[in-house]
Design an enzyme around this catalytic site. Sequence first.
Site, PDB file in Angstrom:
ATOM      1  N   GLN A   1      29.014  42.934  34.712  1.00 31.49           N
ATOM      2  CA  GLN A   1      27.610  42.538  34.820  1.00 31.49           C
ATOM      3  C   GLN A   1      26.694  43.495  34.049  1.00 31.49           C
ATOM      4  OE1 GLN A   1      27.166  39.733  36.333  1.00 31.49           O
ATOM      5  NE2 GLN A   1      24.936  39.550  36.364  1.00 31.49           N
TER       6      GLN A   1
ATOM      7  N   SER B   1      60.301  37.607  46.116  1.00 32.78           N
ATOM      8  CA  SER B   1      59.544  36.350  46.237  1.00 32.78           C
ATOM      9  C   SER B   1      60.336  35.148  45.739  1.00 32.78           C
ATOM     10  CB  SER B   1      58.235  36.441  45.452  1.00 32.78           C
ATOM     11  OG  SER B   1      57.384  37.418  46.005  1.00 32.78           O
TER      12      SER B   1
ATOM     13  N   GLY C   1      26.647  42.871  30.403  1.00 30.54           N
ATOM     14  CA  GLY C   1      26.045  41.632  29.938  1.00 30.54           C
ATOM     15  C   GLY C   1      27.022  40.772  29.155  1.00 30.54           C
TER      16      GLY C   1
ATOM     17  N   ARG D   1      22.333  51.967  27.030  1.00 32.76           N
ATOM     18  CA  ARG D   1      21.667  50.702  26.727  1.00 32.76           C
ATOM     19  C   ARG D   1      20.161  50.792  26.996  1.00 32.76           C
ATOM     20  NH1 ARG D   1      20.420  45.932  24.383  1.00 32.76           N
ATOM     21  NH2 ARG D   1      20.385  44.131  25.783  1.00 32.76           N
TER      22      ARG D   1
ATOM     23  N   PHE E   1      62.428  44.102  41.245  1.00 30.19           N
ATOM     24  CA  PHE E   1      62.491  43.893  42.693  1.00 30.19           C
ATOM     25  C   PHE E   1      62.334  42.399  42.924  1.00 30.19           C
ATOM     26  CE2 PHE E   1      60.302  43.897  46.908  1.00 30.19           C
ATOM     27  CZ  PHE E   1      61.180  44.694  47.641  1.00 30.19           C
TER      28      PHE E   1
ATOM     29  N   GLY F   1      56.789  33.777  49.680  1.00 28.02           N
ATOM     30  CA  GLY F   1      56.236  34.976  49.064  1.00 28.02           C
ATOM     31  C   GLY F   1      55.913  35.977  50.150  1.00 28.02           C
TER      32      GLY F   1
ATOM     33  N   GLN G   1      16.217  50.304  39.081  1.00 31.79           N
ATOM     34  CA  GLN G   1      16.729  50.597  40.417  1.00 31.79           C
ATOM     35  C   GLN G   1      17.952  49.753  40.773  1.00 31.79           C
ATOM     36  OE1 GLN G   1      13.438  50.233  43.169  1.00 31.79           O
ATOM     37  NE2 GLN G   1      12.746  52.324  42.779  1.00 31.79           N
TER      38      GLN G   1
ATOM     39  N   GLU H   1      52.563  42.151  46.012  1.00 24.10           N
ATOM     40  CA  GLU H   1      53.012  43.066  47.069  1.00 24.10           C
ATOM     41  C   GLU H   1      52.213  42.866  48.357  1.00 24.10           C
ATOM     42  OE1 GLU H   1      54.139  47.105  46.213  1.00 24.10           O
ATOM     43  OE2 GLU H   1      54.350  46.635  44.086  1.00 24.10           O
TER      44      GLU H   1
END
Length: 392
Positions: A337, A127, A340, A268, A124, A132, A279, A364
């Site tokens: 995150q 752009s 680690g 872990r 397609f 764009g 928590q 898109e």
Amino acid sequence: MADRDFLLWPFLETRHRDWAEEVEAWAAANAARLSEGDTDEAVRNLTRAMGEAGLLRMAVPESGRLDVRSLCIARETLARHSGLADFAFAMAGLGTGSVTLFGDPALREAWLPAARAGTSLAAFALSEPEAGSDVAALSTTATRESDGHWRIDGSKTWISNGGIAATYAVFARTGEAPGARGLTAFLVPAGTPGLTIAERIEVSAPHPLATLRFEGVRVPDAHRLGAPGEGFKVAMATLDVFRATVGAAALGFARHALDLTVARASGRQLFGGPLFDQQMTQAAIAESAVDVETSALLVYRAAWLKDSGAPRVSREASMAKLHATEAAQRVADRCVQIHGGHGVVRDHPAEKLYREVRALRVYEGASEVQRIIIARAERARAEEAARCKPTP
């Protein structure tokens, strides 16, 4: 195994649940394996294998009617298993979508069967280097010549499947009116003289991308998609179908990231117990779960509306695309995150997901453009409500 309860939602029918099982079975057995090695070859292999398995019948339907819910289910499922598998399926649909929706019967018969079989890749080409998100700024031109052909000159960039596609849906300025009203769409075979690959583009999550150059490319009028001056309509109608499916791909990536996050947190050990018991870890997982569920609701609502016959679902598709892609980035970031140091190691599953997700917020229609579309739609709704308000 990712959550599958969404298949029971009223947005979906029995045929969609059957389709989901078919795609899941194929993806589990093939997607990761066929995604290995050279990127171009992997996309060819994936497309061919999906064609042989009959999966591309939904992306390139014989009926000429695209079922958006089926497309979303396929993209979500494939993205959970392999970003490149999702890419291959998506491009089979997006690359041929303008032909499916606007090509005349002869053009569809000539080009779509090979795409459906997976033996011909499509692209397609909208752009440009300076256009764009602003489609009205396209500068590639198509000039009608005396023998009925059109001559195309200009360039296109960020073209997925560029360099390996057999056909390109190309949008060019034909000048019937200013701005977006003066564009026309054409199907251009890759071997057409004057069409060259100016540059292959390397991106963070490898996919076939290229810049195309058109220098005196001549195509017959029979390759026109829609009427002269209807190119913007062709492009927007195609994107209206496929924009929600970008959200579905993001949803698939997010589900995978959430699964990885829960598994890592559960396995872990930290401070004498599972990382999950912290928590802050539970909060991160809860936020990711909410992101996933809200994305799914928006994606399948938009798809259901389109399949139900709504003439335009730009607002709903933009909401689905915006929220799902932004949410997937958050879910992927939390996944990194929680992992680690392992999460930033090159080609670790969490790191790969992070790179895969990032591009979805750009292509898109970037997130900023989706916000503009949504805001304008809200203003239009408010104005319509004001016009319809009874006079005291």
